[in-house]
Scaffold this motif. Structure first.
Motif, PDB file in Angstrom:
ATOM      1  N   THR A   1      -6.727  -5.359  -8.544  1.00 53.44           N
ATOM      2  CA  THR A   1      -7.102  -6.162  -7.378  1.00 53.44           C
ATOM      3  C   THR A   1      -7.055  -5.295  -6.123  1.00 53.44           C
ATOM      4  O   THR A   1      -6.178  -4.437  -5.995  1.00 53.44           O
ATOM      5  CB  THR A   1      -6.126  -7.352  -7.227  1.00 53.44           C
ATOM      6  OG1 THR A   1      -6.073  -8.055  -8.463  1.00 53.44           O
ATOM      7  CG2 THR A   1      -6.568  -8.301  -6.126  1.00 53.44           C
ATOM      8  N   CYS A   2      -7.988  -5.532  -5.202  1.00 57.91           N
ATOM      9  CA  CYS A   2      -8.081  -4.727  -3.981  1.00 57.91           C
ATOM     10  C   CYS A   2      -6.719  -4.661  -3.265  1.00 57.91           C
ATOM     11  O   CYS A   2      -6.123  -5.685  -2.938  1.00 57.91           O
ATOM     12  CB  CYS A   2      -9.119  -5.314  -3.041  1.00 57.91           C
ATOM     13  SG  CYS A   2      -9.088  -4.531  -1.422  1.00 57.91           S
ATOM     14  N   GLY A   3      -6.249  -3.451  -3.025  1.00 52.67           N
ATOM     15  CA  GLY A   3      -4.943  -3.251  -2.399  1.00 52.67           C
ATOM     16  C   GLY A   3      -4.896  -3.766  -0.975  1.00 52.67           C
ATOM     17  O   GLY A   3      -3.877  -4.270  -0.510  1.00 52.67           O
TER      18      GLY A   3
ATOM     19  N   LYS B   1      -7.249  -9.499   4.795  1.00 56.77           N
ATOM     20  CA  LYS B   1      -8.292  -8.486   4.973  1.00 56.77           C
ATOM     21  C   LYS B   1      -9.033  -8.205   3.678  1.00 56.77           C
ATOM     22  O   LYS B   1      -8.531  -8.476   2.602  1.00 56.77           O
ATOM     23  CB  LYS B   1      -7.667  -7.202   5.523  1.00 56.77           C
ATOM     24  CG  LYS B   1      -7.169  -7.404   6.946  1.00 56.77           C
ATOM     25  CD  LYS B   1      -6.531  -6.160   7.495  1.00 56.77           C
ATOM     26  CE  LYS B   1      -6.164  -6.398   8.960  1.00 56.77           C
ATOM     27  NZ  LYS B   1      -5.517  -5.229   9.531  1.00 56.77           N
ATOM     28  N   CYS B   2     -10.203  -7.587   3.801  1.00 55.37           N
ATOM     29  CA  CYS B   2     -11.110  -7.338   2.683  1.00 55.37           C
ATOM     30  C   CYS B   2     -11.338  -8.658   1.948  1.00 55.37           C
ATOM     31  O   CYS B   2     -11.369  -9.710   2.592  1.00 55.37           O
ATOM     32  CB  CYS B   2     -10.603  -6.246   1.757  1.00 55.37           C
ATOM     33  SG  CYS B   2     -11.963  -5.585   0.739  1.00 55.37           S
ATOM     34  N   GLY B   3     -11.516  -8.630   0.630  1.00 53.21           N
ATOM     35  CA  GLY B   3     -11.785  -9.887  -0.073  1.00 53.21           C
ATOM     36  C   GLY B   3     -11.023  -9.945  -1.363  1.00 53.21           C
ATOM     37  O   GLY B   3     -10.403  -8.966  -1.767  1.00 53.21           O
TER      38      GLY B   3
ATOM     39  N   ARG C   1     -11.104   2.172  -7.069  1.00 55.70           N
ATOM     40  CA  ARG C   1     -11.130   1.857  -5.637  1.00 55.70           C
ATOM     41  C   ARG C   1     -12.111   0.745  -5.347  1.00 55.70           C
ATOM     42  O   ARG C   1     -13.125   0.604  -6.022  1.00 55.70           O
ATOM     43  CB  ARG C   1     -11.527   3.106  -4.846  1.00 55.70           C
ATOM     44  CG  ARG C   1     -10.500   4.204  -4.984  1.00 55.70           C
ATOM     45  CD  ARG C   1     -10.269   4.879  -3.680  1.00 55.70           C
ATOM     46  NE  ARG C   1      -9.236   5.893  -3.805  1.00 55.70           N
ATOM     47  CZ  ARG C   1      -8.358   6.144  -2.854  1.00 55.70           C
ATOM     48  NH1 ARG C   1      -8.359   5.440  -1.746  1.00 55.70           N
ATOM     49  NH2 ARG C   1      -7.475   7.099  -3.013  1.00 55.70           N
ATOM     50  N   CYS C   2     -11.780  -0.004  -4.312  1.00 57.29           N
ATOM     51  CA  CYS C   2     -12.649  -1.090  -3.859  1.00 57.29           C
ATOM     52  C   CYS C   2     -13.668  -0.499  -2.884  1.00 57.29           C
ATOM     53  O   CYS C   2     -13.285   0.083  -1.886  1.00 57.29           O
ATOM     54  CB  CYS C   2     -11.789  -2.154  -3.176  1.00 57.29           C
ATOM     55  SG  CYS C   2     -12.706  -3.369  -2.224  1.00 57.29           S
ATOM     56  N   SER C   3     -14.959  -0.621  -3.200  1.00 57.78           N
ATOM     57  CA  SER C   3     -15.987  -0.030  -2.339  1.00 57.78           C
ATOM     58  C   SER C   3     -16.046  -0.715  -0.978  1.00 57.78           C
ATOM     59  O   SER C   3     -16.458  -0.123   0.005  1.00 57.78           O
ATOM     60  CB  SER C   3     -17.362  -0.127  -2.999  1.00 57.78           C
ATOM     61  OG  SER C   3     -17.499   0.870  -3.966  1.00 57.78           O
ATOM     62  N   ASP C   4     -15.659  -1.981  -0.928  1.00 59.78           N
ATOM     63  CA  ASP C   4     -15.741  -2.716   0.336  1.00 59.78           C
ATOM     64  C   ASP C   4     -14.840  -2.110   1.403  1.00 59.78           C
ATOM     65  O   ASP C   4     -15.183  -2.090   2.573  1.00 59.78           O
ATOM     66  CB  ASP C   4     -15.354  -4.187   0.128  1.00 59.78           C
ATOM     67  CG  ASP C   4     -16.429  -4.928  -0.643  1.00 59.78           C
ATOM     68  OD1 ASP C   4     -17.479  -4.302  -0.893  1.00 59.78           O
ATOM     69  OD2 ASP C   4     -16.216  -6.103  -0.990  1.00 59.78           O
ATOM     70  N   CYS C   5     -13.655  -1.623   0.979  1.00 66.09           N
ATOM     71  CA  CYS C   5     -12.718  -1.136   1.985  1.00 66.09           C
ATOM     72  C   CYS C   5     -12.250   0.286   1.691  1.00 66.09           C
ATOM     73  O   CYS C   5     -11.644   0.934   2.541  1.00 66.09           O
ATOM     74  CB  CYS C   5     -11.505  -2.069   2.072  1.00 66.09           C
ATOM     75  SG  CYS C   5     -10.557  -2.108   0.549  1.00 66.09           S
ATOM     76  N   GLY C   6     -12.504   0.786   0.507  1.00 70.83           N
ATOM     77  CA  GLY C   6     -12.100   2.150   0.182  1.00 70.83           C
ATOM     78  C   GLY C   6     -10.692   2.260  -0.359  1.00 70.83           C
ATOM     79  O   GLY C   6     -10.256   3.330  -0.751  1.00 70.83           O
TER      80      GLY C   6
HETATM   81 ZN   LIG Z   1     -11.154  -4.016  -0.649  1.00 70.91          ZN
END
Ligand SMILES: [Zn+2]
Length: 640
Positions: free
Chosen positions: A430-432, A441-443, A410-415
């Motif tokens: 890669t961040c979903g 959104k997110c990065g 999981r991406c900590s920035d967005c969960g």
């Molecule tokens: Zn993210």
């Protein structure tokens, strides 16, 4: 002998069940027609002739024989089949005999009887076509034992029924699509499904998911939301058009997101593979959404059916005939049935009735509401073809274990879950949120699997698993204590003391529940109480039997060794990442979750997101503080 198609003569049989007669019969007729076409013959019965035959309960229309009713499984109630069989066996001019799938004809008890009838028909020199299967005439001495066995199996099997049903569904849908009816699910972006009466007039618009079964009534499309149609035409097609904006799908998605245009699925909720609860979808555009609209011909008035093959039992094949799944597509215990893209010659495309000849789209009220531009759409299609390699028959993912950490990172920035995506440098997670929002959104948070996976496995090995010697010593110590206790409680007095002590603990833990601050604490205390209570009951049982096992020493040593061996095997698995299936299962059985934090870093002149820190949670360990609450809420909309 059938020497040429012109000399061939065929008879057909079909059975009409009373429920939804028209649909079923039409589909069966279509199947028979398709099967006939396949062997170069023609079934000269119109849909209307069939409809009137059904209305008047005729059992014979030209070369077609019919029976009615669900209970038509008994020979006595099957005049049509009797006539059909008699003619098949006695009329020398008949060369081909067509029946629908075997499960339409016989009940299981009849299996052998029907198999032998097939044999007689073929022995009489006729070609028998069952469903889509062509069985050649038999000559004296021909060995057809395999066919006979297959036939009796098929007549009798539930499996055949299932396949038959799936075939029927495919055939019904293909048939309806050919007639210009909308058989897909939701209406395309900006369109709405409408109910048409038998005269083809719009009765009313249908709600999402609403289904109507009324004889003669069909479903079609009309323009539902002009704003969306304009987005589709003006912002998507015209921007993609090589003679217009000439930009790519991803750029168009960014542009739409920048203008806050809601995506086609905005406002809907969906439960993803990795989500426990349904969430509202983010409502942002992605490149693939844009491409789906570029490829969809609904906006130029074309109804297309069968772009994707995705059934589990039967799929659309050539000439609208259902086909079986190939071994590459078939579902296995490891993976669901594979969705493929059907080649163009299999897809069905007909003119939809929501567009007039002058190219204007119709609204629900029947008035012209939008002028579509066919030339733009065609230029877009040419650009799509030139840019994309053929996706014909390409399954979406070859290897279900390609990403053994899928859903666990999981991406900590967005969960959000980080998705496994191939890239030039290797397989990445890669961040979903970033992917799903088309970068809005997110990065751009990503990490290479080849860097992440060994780290995760090493961490589990080093920090979560005990050392082999430690485990052996600890277990031995535990066993020794147990044995000591067992020996000491051998005299009843000490066991009695133990019981009294335990009873006090139980009493205390019961009292403490009432002093709990909140429900969580109360829940925890209740668990403690139950555990202590169980211990007490155990001691009391021992007291009662007053006999203690003395022979626990020998087998316990074996148990200790077995546990140690288990640990050794587990450590080996963690060293070896070649078997990704093993790794995937191991990570799941340990309930591993990985949270990754990223930071901005300079890469040459560019500022990129680099992996900063990671938190690995194993087993019952809770998720890191802060992330649970934000899980999915920041960028994927609110929980439902
Ligand atoms: Zn993210």
């Amino acid at each position: 002998m059938d020497t040429a198609a012109t000399e061939s003569k065929a008879i057909f049989y079909l059975r009409v069940s009373t429920d939804r007669q028209a649909d079923g019969a039409a589909a069966q007729l279509e199947l028979l027609r398709a099967a006939a076409r396949n062997v170069g013959m023609d079934l000269q019965i119109s849909q209307d002739a069939l409809t009137s035959a059904i209305a008047f309960r005729k059992t014979e229309v030209g070369s077609l024989y019919l029976d009615f009713g669900i209970s038509g499984y008994f020979d006595s109630t099957r005049p049509g089949y009797q006539k059909f069989l008699k003619r098949a066996l006695s009329d020398a001019s008949i060369t081909h005999v067509f029946t629908p799938a075997r499960d339409r004809i016989a009940r299981p008890e009849d299996a052998a009887e029907f198999a032998s009838r097939e044999h007689r028909i073929r022995a009489a020199g006729k070609t028998l076509v069952v469903g889509t299967k062509v069985l050649l005439p038999l000559r004296r001495g021909d060995d057809n034992i395999v066919d006979t066995i297959t036939a009796s199996l098929e007549y009798g099997q539930g499996r055949a029924y299932l396949d038959g049903l799936a075939n029927k569904m495919v055939a019904v849908k293909a048939h309806k699509a050919k007639a210009g009816c909308w058989t897909g699910g939701r209406a395309p972006y900006g369109f709405v499904r409408v109910l048409l009466d038998p005269q083809g007039c719009v009765v009313r618009a249908l709600k999402d998911g609403e289904s109507i079964r009324q004889p003669g009534y069909t479903v079609s499309l009309r323009c539902g939301n002009l704003d969306c149609i304009q987005v589709w035409n003006d912002l998507i097609l015209r921007n993609y058009d090589p003679s217009g904006g000439n930009i790519g799908g991803k750029q168009i998605a960014n542009l739409l997101n920048a203008r806050n245009v809601p995506s086609p699925d905005a406002g809907r909720s969906r439960r993803g593979k990795y989500d426990q609860d349904a969430r509202q979808v983010p409502g942002t555009w992605t490149g693939s959404m844009v491409y789906a609209l570029i490829d969809n011909p609904a906006i130029v008035g074309v109804l297309r059916y069968g772009k994707r093959g995705m059934g589990e039992h039967a799929r659309l094949g050539e000439n609208g005939i259902p086909r079986k799944l190939t071994s590459a597509e078939a579902p296995s215990p490891d993976a669901p049935a594979k969705t493929i893209e059907n080649p163009l010659d299999i897809q069905i495309a007909v003119q939809g009735n929501w567009m007039l000849k002058d190219g204007s789209l119709l609204g629900v009220d029947g008035k012209k509401c939008f002028q579509a531009d066919l030339s733009v759409w065609e230029r877009c299609q040419r650009k799509r073809k030139a840019n994309a390699g053929s996706q014909r028959g390409v399954p979406r993912c070859h290897d279900p274990y390609k990403y053994p950490m899928a859903g666990l990172v999981r991406c900590s920035d967005c969960g959000n879950v980080m998705h496994g995506i191939p890239s030039a440098s290797g397989l990445r997670y890669t961040c979903g949120t970033y992917i799903n929002s088309g970068g809005a959104k997110c990065g751009h948070n990503w990490v290479l699997q080849e860097n992440l996976l060994p780290d995760v496995l090493a961490t589990i090995r080093e920090s979560a698993l005990p050392k082999v010697e430690d485990l052996r010593n600890t277990l031995k110590k535990l066993v020794a204590e147990r044995i000591a206790v067992a020996r000491s409680v051998d005299d009843g007095a000490s066991l009695q003391t133990e019981r009294d002590r335990q009873a006090r603990i139980v009493q205390k833990s019961l009292e403490s529940i009432s002093t709990a601050q909140d429900e969580d604490e109360r829940q925890g205390l209740r668990q403690i109480y139950r555990r202590e209570r169980a211990k007490l009951e155990g001691i009391e049982a021992e007291l009662k039997s007053s006999k203690v096992e003395q022979t626990i020493e020998k087998p316990t040593n074996d148990l200790v060794e077995a546990a140690v061996q288990e640990l050794v095997a587990l450590r080996c698995k963690l060293d070896d990442i070649t078997d990704r299936r093993e790794v995937a299962q191991l990570l799941r059985s340990l309930n591993v979750r990985v949270w990754l934090k990223f930071k901005k870093a300079h890469w040459g002149k560019r500022l990129v997101n680099r992996l900063d820190t990671g938190v690995i949670c194993i087993g019952h360990a809770p998720n890191p503080p802060g992330v649970v609450d934000s899980l999915g809420m920041v960028n994927r909309g609110d929980r439902i």
